[in-house]
Design a protein around this motif. Structure first.
Motif, short mmCIF file in Angstrom:
data_model
loop_
_atom_site.label_atom_id
_atom_site.label_comp_id
_atom_site.label_asym_id
_atom_site.label_seq_id
_atom_site.Cartn_x
_atom_site.Cartn_y
_atom_site.Cartn_z
N GLY A 201 -26.13 -56.84 -36.22
CA GLY A 201 -25.37 -57.65 -35.61
C GLY A 201 -24.87 -56.96 -34.51
N ARG A 202 -23.86 -57.98 -33.81
CA ARG A 202 -23.32 -57.54 -32.29
C ARG A 202 -24.11 -56.74 -31.73
NH1 ARG A 202 -18.02 -58.78 -33.17
NH2 ARG A 202 -17.07 -59.02 -35.26
N GLY A 203 -25.20 -57.04 -31.58
CA GLY A 203 -26.31 -56.39 -30.36
C GLY A 203 -26.89 -55.19 -31.23
N PHE A 204 -26.41 -54.62 -32.20
CA PHE A 204 -26.77 -53.42 -32.85
C PHE A 204 -28.00 -53.61 -33.63
CE2 PHE A 204 -22.62 -52.00 -31.80
CZ PHE A 204 -22.85 -50.90 -30.92
N GLY A 205 -29.14 -52.61 -33.75
CA GLY A 205 -29.96 -52.53 -34.62
C GLY A 205 -30.48 -51.03 -34.91
N THR A 228 -34.36 -44.74 -34.66
CA THR A 228 -33.43 -44.79 -33.48
C THR A 228 -32.52 -45.82 -33.63
OG1 THR A 228 -34.79 -46.36 -32.34
CG2 THR A 228 -35.03 -43.84 -31.72
N LEU A 229 -31.35 -45.65 -33.09
CA LEU A 229 -30.18 -46.78 -33.29
C LEU A 229 -30.40 -47.47 -31.80
CD1 LEU A 229 -27.65 -48.03 -34.47
CD2 LEU A 229 -26.28 -46.36 -33.34
N GLN A 230 -30.36 -49.12 -31.92
CA GLN A 230 -30.61 -49.70 -30.55
C GLN A 230 -29.20 -50.30 -30.24
OE1 GLN A 230 -33.96 -51.76 -31.48
NE2 GLN A 230 -35.44 -50.38 -30.74
N TYR A 231 -28.83 -50.68 -28.96
CA TYR A 231 -28.04 -51.47 -28.55
C TYR A 231 -28.58 -52.48 -27.70
CZ TYR A 231 -23.70 -53.81 -27.02
OH TYR A 231 -22.84 -54.84 -26.72
N LEU A 239 -30.86 -50.29 -25.07
CA LEU A 239 -30.66 -48.94 -24.99
C LEU A 239 -30.92 -48.30 -26.49
CD1 LEU A 239 -27.57 -47.98 -22.80
CD2 LEU A 239 -30.07 -47.69 -22.38
N GLU A 240 -31.51 -47.12 -26.63
CA GLU A 240 -31.89 -46.81 -27.97
C GLU A 240 -31.76 -45.16 -27.87
OE1 GLU A 240 -35.64 -47.28 -30.12
OE2 GLU A 240 -36.72 -46.80 -28.16
N ALA A 241 -31.16 -44.62 -28.86
CA ALA A 241 -31.01 -43.09 -29.18
C ALA A 241 -31.46 -42.71 -30.74
CB ALA A 241 -29.85 -42.64 -28.73
N GLY A 242 -32.05 -41.52 -30.94
CA GLY A 242 -32.18 -41.19 -32.31
C GLY A 242 -33.03 -39.85 -32.21
#
Length: 272
Positions: A201-205, A228-231, A239-242
């Motif tokens: 939700g709210r763009g996060f995944g 990874t956590l995505q936005y 964007l994603e980072a993990g």
């Protein structure tokens, strides 16, 4: 190259299976997790191509055993927080992946080039220091099929291969002499795996991947996991980072590459 592959098989199953089961369970539970989130409509699976390109950077540390033409193997270690001090910036690293999707079917590829120098020791009764200058190319390729896509979560199964190219200069410095060896090696490991994404939700995944390969065809074992956590800013930019972990055990004709590579990863996806 004769090793007890059964031992590797059991160990890898214990490591990979929980990641696969956990990812599948997370995806199955998504409707409950995301019940309070605003759920987008299901993704259209009608024929029509879409393309995704993602430049990324993986600060991959290096830990394991390396040998070249019978010299070594030597133990090398490079933590990911030291990576910027050990990268050969000329030429600079190249890391990019892409996907071409048509409905539930997709083709994927990833290309990594990285030049590194790492240090360590060689086993034995005397202190022997080791230094390796390394050029590494990783090319992963294959196809996938989407088993689940409910608008909040998706789950893919995949199959393909991972090509390794290593050009290594190994130097062992002991109390009385310095020994050097250089060599290169290319091989391809078949692989199978899974990947999936859960919308929060709210763009996060959350996105997860796991694959395993080798099976003694080239490397004894070749496997990796990544989370990874995505936005998602919009339909075209994410964007994603993990964190990513990759492990391989290859030994052939005096060339040894039995290492793990792990560290944080960050990327930007462009969809069109």
């Amino acid at each position: 190259m004769q090793q007890d592959f059964d031992g590797f098989d059991i160990t890898m199953i214990r490591l990979i299976l929980p990641a696969w089961v956990g990812l599948a369970a997370m995806l199955v539970a998504t409707p409950t997790i995301a019940a309070d989130a605003q759920t987008p409509p299901p993704v259209e699976t009608a024929p029509g191509w879409s393309f995704t390109v993602e430049p990324f950077f993986w600060a991959a540390g290096l830990d394991g055993r390396v040998g070249v033409h019978g010299l070594g193997p030597a133990n090398v270690n490079l933590d990911f927080d030291q990576i910027f001090d050990h990268i050969d910036w000329s030429p600079p690293p190249v890391m990019i992946n892409g996907e071409a999707r048509n409905g539930r079917y997709a083709l994927f590829t990833e290309f990594i080039y990285l030049g590194l120098d790492a240090e360590g020791t060689s086993p034995g009764p005397f202190h022997i220091s080791a230094k390796e200058d390394l050029d590494l190319v990783l090319w992963t390729f294959g196809g996938s099929y989407r088993l689940l896509d409910n608008g909040t979560a998706n789950f893919d199964v995949l199959a393909g291969g991972r090509l390794w190219y290593l050009n290594s200069d190994l130097t062992l410095t002991g109390p009385r002499e310095v020994r050097e060896a250089s060599g290169s090696k290319t091989w391809v490991d078949p692989l199978i795996g899974v990947s999936g994404t859960v919308g929060l939700g709210r763009g996060f995944g959350l996105h997860g991947e796991a694959d395993v390969g080798g099976f003694g065809a080239a490397a004894d074992i070749d496997w990796q996991v990544q989370g990874t956590l995505q936005y998602q800013f919009n339909n075209s930019f994410t964007l994603e980072a993990g964190y990513r972990y990759l492990d391989v055990d290859y030994d052939d004709d005096g060339f040894v590459w039995d290492v793990s590579m792990q560290g944080p990863v960050i990327g930007a996806k462009f969809k069109f």
